[in-house]
Design a protein around this motif. Structure first.
Motif, short mmCIF file in Angstrom:
data_model
loop_
_atom_site.label_atom_id
_atom_site.label_comp_id
_atom_site.label_asym_id
_atom_site.label_seq_id
_atom_site.Cartn_x
_atom_site.Cartn_y
_atom_site.Cartn_z
N UNK A 37 0.83 -1.21 0.00
CA UNK A 37 0.00 0.00 0.00
C UNK A 37 0.86 1.25 0.00
N UNK A 38 0.42 2.22 -0.80
CA UNK A 38 1.13 3.48 -0.91
C UNK A 38 0.11 4.58 -1.17
N UNK A 39 0.58 5.77 -1.52
CA UNK A 39 -0.31 6.91 -1.72
C UNK A 39 -1.37 6.66 -2.79
N UNK A 40 -1.02 5.91 -3.83
CA UNK A 40 -2.03 5.63 -4.87
C UNK A 40 -3.15 4.75 -4.31
N UNK A 41 -2.82 3.82 -3.43
CA UNK A 41 -3.85 3.00 -2.78
C UNK A 41 -4.71 3.87 -1.87
N UNK A 42 -4.07 4.77 -1.11
CA UNK A 42 -4.82 5.67 -0.23
C UNK A 42 -5.80 6.52 -1.03
N UNK A 43 -5.31 7.09 -2.14
CA UNK A 43 -6.17 7.94 -2.98
C UNK A 43 -7.37 7.16 -3.50
N UNK A 44 -7.14 5.97 -3.99
CA UNK A 44 -8.21 5.14 -4.54
C UNK A 44 -9.26 4.85 -3.47
N UNK A 45 -8.82 4.40 -2.30
CA UNK A 45 -9.75 4.02 -1.24
C UNK A 45 -10.46 5.25 -0.68
N UNK A 46 -9.75 6.34 -0.46
CA UNK A 46 -10.39 7.57 0.04
C UNK A 46 -11.46 8.04 -0.94
N UNK A 47 -11.14 8.05 -2.22
CA UNK A 47 -12.12 8.47 -3.23
C UNK A 47 -13.36 7.58 -3.18
N UNK A 48 -13.16 6.28 -3.07
CA UNK A 48 -14.29 5.35 -3.00
C UNK A 48 -15.13 5.61 -1.75
N UNK A 49 -14.48 5.71 -0.59
CA UNK A 49 -15.22 5.90 0.66
C UNK A 49 -16.05 7.19 0.62
N UNK A 65 -23.72 10.10 -1.89
CA UNK A 65 -22.51 9.69 -1.19
C UNK A 65 -22.56 10.20 0.25
N UNK A 66 -21.62 9.75 1.07
CA UNK A 66 -21.51 10.26 2.44
C UNK A 66 -21.24 11.75 2.41
N UNK A 67 -20.51 12.21 1.42
CA UNK A 67 -20.25 13.63 1.25
C UNK A 67 -21.55 14.39 0.97
N UNK A 68 -22.42 13.83 0.13
CA UNK A 68 -23.69 14.46 -0.21
C UNK A 68 -24.60 14.62 0.99
N UNK A 69 -24.54 13.69 1.93
CA UNK A 69 -25.45 13.73 3.09
C UNK A 69 -24.77 14.34 4.32
N UNK A 70 -23.52 14.79 4.17
CA UNK A 70 -22.74 15.32 5.30
C UNK A 70 -22.67 14.31 6.45
N UNK A 71 -22.46 13.05 6.09
CA UNK A 71 -22.38 11.99 7.09
C UNK A 71 -20.99 11.87 7.68
N UNK A 72 -20.89 11.02 8.67
CA UNK A 72 -19.61 10.76 9.31
C UNK A 72 -18.93 9.53 8.72
N UNK A 73 -17.64 9.43 8.96
CA UNK A 73 -16.86 8.26 8.56
C UNK A 73 -16.09 7.78 9.79
N UNK A 74 -16.25 6.50 10.09
CA UNK A 74 -15.52 5.88 11.19
C UNK A 74 -14.60 4.82 10.59
N UNK A 75 -13.30 5.00 10.78
CA UNK A 75 -12.29 4.09 10.23
C UNK A 75 -11.74 3.22 11.36
N UNK A 76 -11.82 1.90 11.15
CA UNK A 76 -11.35 0.94 12.15
C UNK A 76 -10.24 0.08 11.54
#
Length: 149
Positions: A37-49, A65-76
């Motif tokens: 995993x590197x920055x390209x993986x981070x970018x891909x996953x962040x964009x998807x989430x 999207x979560x962005x459209x509804x102003x929702x929260x993101x919890x990363x575990x």
């Protein structure tokens, strides 16, 4: 990176009796780290989430999207996402990054997603976490930065 992404009505993570991360409506994501995993993986996953359209619009279609509804993101953090249980009865975790490397990469990923989205909460790497959530739908999506699925 591997991700189990869930649309939730709420989610929280507790460590040693204390809530360390909590969201209302949004996305809870279990994150597994690989040594490649590197920055390209981070970018891909962040964009998807942030942009995956799994929330219903006024017409009842999953179009927001979560962005459209102003929702929260919890990363575990969850190293078991790289478990290989194809052989025998005891899973192998050899495909995931080693703990120190995985922790460093997880922290890099968290900086990356927090730079892209305001409402991000996290669990604690290497902690014994108790996760509570109400899966909404249920909606559960698997993501993989290597695009294996």
């Amino acid at each position: 990176m591997r991700v189990v992404l869930q649309r939730v009505s709420f989610a929280s993570v507790e460590v040693e009796g204390e809530i360390v991360g909590k969201i209302g409506k949004g996305i809870m994501a279990l994150i597994g780290i690989n040594s490649t995993d590197d920055e390209s993986a981070y970018k891909y996953i962040v964009d998807k989430i942030i942009n995956i359209r799994i929330f219903e619009d006024d017409g009842g279609k999953m179009n927001l999207s979560v962005n459209d509804i102003d929702g929260g993101i919890l990363i575990i953090p969850n190293f078991t996402l790289y478990a290989d249980a194809r052989k025998g009865r005891r899973p192998s975790f050899a495909m995931g990054a080693k703990p120190d490397e995985a922790e460093s990469k997880f922290n890099e990923f968290i900086k990356f997603i927090k730079g892209a989205y305001d409402s991000v909460e996290t669990g604690i790497f290497r902690a014994d976490m108790k996760v509570e959530l109400l899966n909404d739908g249920p909606v559960t999506i698997l993501l993989d930065s290597d695009k294996n699925f």
